[in-house]
Write an enzyme that holds these catalytic residues in place. Structure first.
Site, short mmCIF file in Angstrom:
data_model
loop_
_atom_site.label_atom_id
_atom_site.label_comp_id
_atom_site.label_asym_id
_atom_site.label_seq_id
_atom_site.Cartn_x
_atom_site.Cartn_y
_atom_site.Cartn_z
CB SER A 88 -0.83 0.05 1.29
OG SER A 88 -0.35 0.16 2.28
CD GLU A 152 2.06 -10.54 1.93
OE1 GLU A 152 1.63 -11.92 1.76
OE2 GLU A 152 1.40 -9.83 2.68
#
Length: 185
Positions: A88, A152
């Site tokens: 983000s 990730e």
């Protein structure tokens, strides 16, 4: 069942890693490889776990790298590098650390999914990856995987891709890595 999910995850990873901007990647790699600098990484949660894999492998390649919060974290200053990973770009801890690093004259590289984020605005360079963030709604079709999972996964693999590029640039093989690998195992 595993084949269904495996195929989706592999497809998402292939599509997202293929979309990394080559110039952003080259700029990041160049900044990472500047000599006589310390490199620190910062992220939270599963992102930090991916970054710790970077630290381990890049130490094997002779890079002076660690992560923020490590018991052996060195100080940073002008000419050093902070790698900030956050899908983000708005996670409180990485934002604060990025701002503090800039105050100290440290270069900041942002890896994330949000080119207009707070961290992206602070960073000297950005490498934008495809993926969802913790703020994405379920209607976000960037990934079928929850929250920032795709980011990730890309981050973890990106560390290995960078290691392979460094090895190729230096004409090193696996024996070079073994020279700097733990030997008390």
């Amino acid at each position: 069942m595993i084949s269904y999910w495996k195929d989706i995850v592999i497809s998402e990873l292939s599509n997202s890693l293929s979309s990394i901007d080559e110039n952003q990647y080259k700029d990041f790699l160049s900044m990472l490889l500047r000599s006589n600098q310390k490199v620190l990484c910062v992220g939270v949660g599963r992102v930090l776990i991916s970054l710790k894999a970077w630290v381990k492998r890049l130490v094997h390649l002779g890079i002076d790298i660690n992560y923020v919060g490590s018991e052996t974290e060195p100080p940073v200053g002008p000419g050093d590098l902070l790698i900030v990973a956050s899908a983000s770009g708005e996670s409180i801890f990485p934002v604060a650390i990025a701002k503090k690093a800039k105050m100290l004259g440290t270069n900041v590289a942002y890896i994330g999914c949000s080119p207009d984020s707070t961290i992206a605005q602070v960073a000297d360079i950005c490498m934008i990856l495809k993926g969802r963030t913790k703020f994405s709604g379920e209607d976000d079709k960037a990934s079928i995987q929850p929250m920032s999972t795709l980011f990730e996964q890309q981050l973890y693999l990106l560390g290995d891709i960078i290691a392979l590029d460094i090895m190729e640039m230096n004409n090193w093989d696996e024996s070079h890595i073994k020279e700097n690998h733990a030997n008390l195992e």
